[in-house]
Design an enzyme around this catalytic site. Structure first.
Site, short mmCIF file in Angstrom:
data_model
loop_
_atom_site.label_atom_id
_atom_site.label_comp_id
_atom_site.label_asym_id
_atom_site.label_seq_id
_atom_site.Cartn_x
_atom_site.Cartn_y
_atom_site.Cartn_z
N ASP A 15 29.55 36.51 38.58
CA ASP A 15 28.48 35.90 38.22
C ASP A 15 29.57 35.36 36.36
O ASP A 15 28.63 34.42 36.44
CB ASP A 15 27.44 37.17 37.08
CG ASP A 15 27.08 37.74 38.25
OD1 ASP A 15 25.82 36.81 39.39
OD2 ASP A 15 26.04 39.04 38.24
N GLU A 273 32.45 35.99 44.80
CA GLU A 273 32.37 34.58 45.11
C GLU A 273 33.13 34.04 44.59
O GLU A 273 33.68 32.96 44.98
CB GLU A 273 30.32 34.35 44.73
CG GLU A 273 29.52 33.51 45.83
CD GLU A 273 28.39 32.78 45.04
OE1 GLU A 273 28.10 32.59 44.16
OE2 GLU A 273 27.63 34.31 45.62
O1 TRH Z 1 33.59 40.90 40.48
P1 TRH Z 1 32.57 40.67 42.19
O2 TRH Z 1 32.48 41.58 42.96
O3 TRH Z 1 31.32 40.11 41.96
C1 TRH Z 1 30.27 40.08 42.45
C2 TRH Z 1 30.22 38.49 43.80
O4 TRH Z 1 30.24 37.95 42.25
C3 TRH Z 1 28.63 38.93 43.90
O5 TRH Z 1 28.88 37.17 45.18
C4 TRH Z 1 27.61 38.48 42.99
O6 TRH Z 1 26.14 38.48 43.43
C5 TRH Z 1 27.85 40.08 42.23
O7 TRH Z 1 29.16 40.05 42.35
C6 TRH Z 1 27.09 40.15 41.15
O8 TRH Z 1 33.54 39.36 42.99
P2 TRH Z 1 34.16 37.98 42.42
O9 TRH Z 1 32.58 36.85 42.68
O10 TRH Z 1 34.88 37.69 43.10
O11 TRH Z 1 34.79 38.06 40.29
C7 TRH Z 1 35.32 38.43 40.55
C8 TRH Z 1 35.80 37.61 38.97
O12 TRH Z 1 36.86 38.70 38.27
C9 TRH Z 1 36.56 36.65 39.30
O13 TRH Z 1 36.49 35.19 38.37
C10 TRH Z 1 38.12 36.54 39.02
C11 TRH Z 1 37.80 37.31 38.24
N1 TRH Z 1 39.10 38.65 38.18
C12 TRH Z 1 39.58 38.52 37.08
O14 TRH Z 1 39.63 37.25 36.14
N2 TRH Z 1 40.59 38.99 36.75
C13 TRH Z 1 41.49 40.34 37.31
O15 TRH Z 1 41.79 40.45 37.11
C14 TRH Z 1 40.45 40.26 38.84
C15 TRH Z 1 41.02 40.98 39.89
C16 TRH Z 1 39.63 38.85 38.58
#
Ligand code: TRH
Length: 384
Positions: A15, A273
Site C-alpha cells: 500500500d 502488487e
Molecule cells: O509487501 P507486499 O506483500 O504488499 C502487499 C501487496 O501490495 C498486496 O497487493 C496488498 O494488498 C498488501 O500488501 C496489503 O508486496 P509489494 O506490493 O511488492 O510491496 C513491497 C514494497 O516494498 C514495494 O514497494 C517494494 C518495497 N521494497 C523496498 O523498498 N525495499 C526492499 O528491500 C524490498 C524487499 C521491498
C-alpha cells in the site's frame, strides 16, 4: 494541482509502496503539490529511510507527508485540495469528506483501485459512483495492463536506467558494493526471492547447492527469511554457504535501490502488487507470488495475468512458466518445475523483454491520471 492522497497500510508494504512511488512521480514529473496522508509511518520508513516515524508532518522528496491520525489535525482553507485520491480501497475519514463537501471549492475525488489483469477492469475504469449520504461523486481509477485501463506506475527514466544497469557490469559492481554485497559479482547466477511463506523452499535451495553454476540467493528480511532461519539455524548470521549456493538475508533497501537490485539479478521472485510491476521494468525473468485473498480470488487474478503475459510465448516456454508459477503459488516444492524453467531460461528472458516493450508502449499510470483529472476538471462536476 494540489492533491491529498490517503493511504491506509493494511499489512506489508504494497500500500505504502504504491502510494509513495506515485506521490514522488506526480511531484517530480507533473509538478503537482502532493500531501500523502498515511496511517503507518514505521512501515513507510522501512522503504524510505528519510521518513522520520516520529514526525506527524514532514517533507520528503518534495512530498508533504502527514500522519493519518484519528481524528485528523485541524485543517485550514489552505489545506483544501483540487483532488482527493483514496488509494487501494481505503476511504478518507468521514469528517474530512464533510469538510470537503462544505467548502466553496469542490475537489475532484478518485479511488485508485487494486491492480488486476482481468478483462472487466477496462469496463469499470473511470466509472463514477455517488457517495451514499454526501452526494459526492467519486471516480474509480483502475491500473491495468492494456491501453483502456489506467496503466502501470512507471517513472519516465526508469526503464532506460535499468536497461543500462543490466548491461553494465561495472555499474552493477558499484551497486553491489554500495549495498554491502561486495562479493556478489563472483556468482554466476543471482536470484532475489521476495516472497510470502514458502515452507518447501529448502528442497529448491538444496538443488541449487548441488548445481554446476554458483548461485547467490538473496532473501529480503521478513516472513520467508524467518522461516528459513528456523529451518537453517546457521542462517541466524544472515548468511549460509553450501556447495554452489550462497544464501543471504538482505536487510530492506530503500525503494529506488530495490528497483536496481532487480535489474542486477538474473531472476526475480516477487510478491504483491508493487514488486511485480518493478519486475517488469527490470526486464528479467520473474516469478510472482500473488497476495492471497479470501475465496481464492487471487487465483483468478493470477490466471488473468498469466494469460496476458504468456500471449505469443512458445508453448514450451509458456508451460515452463505456468508450472513454476503454480508450484510457487501452492507453496509446493518447486525443484522439478525449476529444472524445466531453466531449460527455457533463454526464451523466458527474451519473452520478458518483449513483454516489457509491450508495456512501455503504453502510457504510464501517473500520466493517465493527470490526463483523466485534467479532463474531469474541464467538465463541470455535480457535487450535490
Ligand atoms: O509487501 P507486499 O506483500 O504488499 C502487499 C501487496 O501490495 C498486496 O497487493 C496488498 O494488498 C498488501 O500488501 C496489503 O508486496 P509489494 O506490493 O511488492 O510491496 C513491497 C514494497 O516494498 C514495494 O514497494 C517494494 C518495497 N521494497 C523496498 O523498498 N525495499 C526492499 O528491500 C524490498 C524487499 C521491498
Amino acid at each position: 494541482m494540489r492533491c491529498d492522497l490517503f493511504c491506509a497500510v493494511v499489512d506489508n508494504f504494497g500500500d505504502i509502496g504504491i502510494c509513495w512511488r506515485l506521490s514522488r512521480q506526480l511531484v517530480a514529473e507533473h509538478q503537482w503539490q502532493l500531501c500523502l496522508w498515511v496511517d503507518d509511518l514505521v512501515s513507510f520508513q522501512k522503504i524510505c529511510p528519510d521518513v522520520d516515524s516520529r514526525l506527524t508532518d514532514q517533507q520528503v522528496a518534495g512530498v508533504r507527508i502527514r500522519l493519518w491520525s484519528s481524528p485528523l489535525p485541524p485543517l485550514s482553507e489552505q489545506d483544501r485540495p483540487d483532488l482527493l485520491l483514496d488509494a487501494l480501497a481505503c476511504v478518507a475519514p468521514e469528517s474530512y469528506l464533510h469538510w470537503l463537501a462544505a467548502g466553496e471549492k469542490k475537489p475532484l475525488w478518485l479511488n485508485l483501485e487494486y491492480l488486476s489483469a482481468e478483462d472487466w477492469v477496462a469496463g469499470c475504469h473511470g466509472l463514477p459512483s455517488l457517495h451514499p449520504t454526501l452526494a459526492l461523486k467519486k471516480y474509480f481509477f483502475f491500473p491495468g495492463f492494456s491501453g483502456n485501463t489506467g496503466g502501470l506506475i512507471r517513472e519516465q527514466h526508469k526503464v532506460p536506467q535499468l536497461s543500462v544497469l543490466a548491461s553494465d557490469p561495472q555499474q552493477q559492481g558499484e551497486f553491489w558494493h554500495r549495498i554491502g554485497l561486495t562479493d556478489a559479482m563472483q556468482y554466476q547466477r543471482k536470484i532475489s526471492v521476495f516472497a510470502y511463506s514458502q515452507p518447501e523452499i529448502h528442497h529448491w535451495l538444496e538443488q541449487l547447492a548441488t548445481s554446476e553454476q554458483s548461485h547467490l540467493v538473496l532473501v529480503p528480511e521478513g516472513v520467508l527469511a524467518r522461516e528459513l532461519q528456523q529451518h537453517y539455524p546457521k542462517l541466524a548470521t544472515g548468511r549460509l554457504d553450501s556447495g554452489a549456493l550462497s544464501l543471504r538475508i538482505l536487510p530492506f533497501v530503500p525503494q529506488p535501490d530495490y528497483d536496481l537490485l532487480l535489474a542486477c539479478c538474473d531472476i526475480n521472485f516477487v510478491r504483491g502488487e508493487d514488486s511485480i510491476i518493478r519486475a517488469h521494468w527490470a526486464g528479467k525473468p520473474f516469478i510472482w507470488q500473488i497476495y492471497r485473498q479470501q475465496d481464492n480470488a487471487h487465483q483468478e487474478k493470477l490466471q488473468a495475468f498469466l494469460q496476458k503475459f504468456l500471449e505469443g510465448a512458445a508453448p514450451a516456454t509458456a508451460q515452463a512458466i505456468q508450472a513454476l508459477y503454480q508450484a510457487w503459488e501452492l507453496e509446493q516444492d518447486i525443484s522439478a518445475a525449476w529444472q524445466v524453467y531453466m531449460q527455457q531460461l533463454e526464451q523466458i528472458q527474451l519473452h520478458s523483454l518483449k513483454w516489457q516493450q509491450f508495456l512501455t508502449g503504453q502510457q504510464d499510470l501517473a500520466s493517465n491520471l493527470v490526463r483523466f483529472v485534467e479532463n474531469q476538471l474541464i467538465i463541470p462536476r455535480n457535487f450535490s
